[in-house]
Design an enzyme around this catalytic site. Structure first.
Site, mmCIF file in Angstrom:
data_model
loop_
_atom_site.group_PDB
_atom_site.id
_atom_site.type_symbol
_atom_site.label_atom_id
_atom_site.label_comp_id
_atom_site.label_asym_id
_atom_site.label_seq_id
_atom_site.Cartn_x
_atom_site.Cartn_y
_atom_site.Cartn_z
ATOM 1 N N HIS A 183 0.898 -1.229 0.014
ATOM 2 C CA HIS A 183 0.056 -0.052 -0.045
ATOM 3 C C HIS A 183 0.998 1.321 -0.104
ATOM 4 O O HIS A 183 1.258 1.630 1.151
ATOM 5 C CB HIS A 183 -0.907 0.094 0.984
ATOM 6 C CG HIS A 183 -1.722 1.275 1.301
ATOM 7 N ND1 HIS A 183 -2.357 1.743 2.494
ATOM 8 C CD2 HIS A 183 -2.426 2.126 0.383
ATOM 9 C CE1 HIS A 183 -3.150 2.517 2.349
ATOM 10 N NE2 HIS A 183 -3.174 2.936 0.969
ATOM 11 N N ASN A 233 -5.627 2.599 6.971
ATOM 12 C CA ASN A 233 -7.136 2.933 7.035
ATOM 13 C C ASN A 233 -8.070 2.502 7.770
ATOM 14 O O ASN A 233 -9.101 3.022 8.170
ATOM 15 C CB ASN A 233 -7.571 2.161 5.210
ATOM 16 C CG ASN A 233 -6.961 3.086 4.330
ATOM 17 O OD1 ASN A 233 -6.796 4.480 4.247
ATOM 18 N ND2 ASN A 233 -6.681 2.803 3.111
#
Length: 325
Positions: A183, A233
């Protein structure tokens, strides 16, 4: 365009490898050095903002040969032009010489996913990073394309995802142990972190080699197990979502919410500004994943967020979100 790998002698990575073991490698040991040396040719699939940024740090910081692939010719041309413009700015800032710039640009080769000639070069890649849209089927289609093109069994296949399960994405792959999540944060050339995510079947060698590639790219890393939202997140999106609830309920204006968090907690930008930069559609997509996979009402997307996405107000990229641009 044909992909002709050149020697990495003199590249930033080879210079780093010749130096004393840096402190950043201490916890990984010499296995990380060996793994970094194994990765010389990197493929990036998806030439949008994220994919182009990944190609830049692989070619510039790690000195690697990069094959950038996309299905759409305009995306390839935009990426190619962005790389040229980025290199020109680096020269003007004194961070690169003209010779360095030319060498850097030359290390990134472009090809169309539908071009059988370009796809032949997949067979010589050591590491492929998929960076297409946050859609399960779109990503699986990319995996099929690169595997059908002959990606070697020893090579690693990675996905740049911010929320989709790595284990779910690897389902059906012949070598799920060579699959991993990376990510990257946007903008990739600027943000120092890559969040690395291990799937249930990701092996240790794949993990170490991925960490080594990140470090060669000049990135810090954090490793997460394969849980909804991973680390970033899982924490960031509920924070943004709660700020949207506060706006929706009239607790304060967007300016006051952002000012309070920015000046009161020392973050570089407030949550609503950050949401606009990320993209409200992306925020909504991640909140839906968290809500569905964790089953907790605290992850319910704010109705105002849903309204804005339905209206096409997606943030900076559409020039309208919680602010106008």
């Amino acid at each position: 365009t044909s992909f002709h790998p050149t020697s990495s002698k003199g590249s930033p990575l080879s210079v780093c490898m010749a130096m004393e073991l840096p402190l950043r490698f201490a916890t990984l040991g010499r296995r990380c050095f060996a793994s970094a040396a194994m990765t010389k040719r990197v493929g990036v699939v998806g030439c949008g903002q994220m994919g182009t940024g990944i190609a830049i740090v692989a070619a510039r910081n790690a000195g690697m040969e990069v094959l950038a692939l996309d299905k759409f010719a305009p995306s390839l041309e935009r990426s190619r032009q962005f790389v040229r413009d980025w290199a020109s700015k680096e020269v003007k800032k004194g961070r690169m010489t003209e010779a360095d710039s030319a060498s850097f640009v030359g290390r990134i080769c472009y090809g169309n996913l539908d071009d059988q000639v370009a796809m032949k070069d997949v067979a010589i890649l050591d590491f492929v990073i998929e960076a297409v849209s946050e859609d399960l089927e779109a990503k699986r289609a990319v995996f099929k394309s690169v595997l059908d093109a002959g990606l070697p069994s020893r090579s690693i296949l990675a996905t740049n995802t911010s929320s989709i399960s790595i284990t779910k994405l690897s389902a059906g792959l012949e070598r799920p142990e060579r699959f991993i999540g990376m990510h990257f944060m946007n903008p990739v050339p600027v943000m120092p972190l890559v969040e690395v995510i291990r799937g249930l079947r990701t092996d240790e060698d794949t993990h170490v080699q991925t960490l080594a590639l990140c470090i060669a790219m000049g990135k810090e890393t954090s490793t997460s197990e394969d849980r909804p939202g991973f680390i970033a997140n899982r924490i960031l999106m509920p924070y943004i979502n709660e700020a949207i609830f506060a706006l929706q309920e009239g607790v304060a204006t967007a300016d006051d919410i952002d000012r309070c968090l920015k000046l009161g907690t020392g973050v570089p930008m407030g949550p609503l500004t950050l949401a606009d930069f990320i993209g409200l559609d992306t925020c909504l997509s991640i909140m839906k994943v968290l809500h569905q996979d964790l089953g907790d009402s605290k992850y319910r997307p704010a109705p105002l967020l849903v309204n804005y996405v339905e209206a096409g107000w997606l943030g900076k990229k559409t020039k309208r979100g919680f602010y106008s641009y």
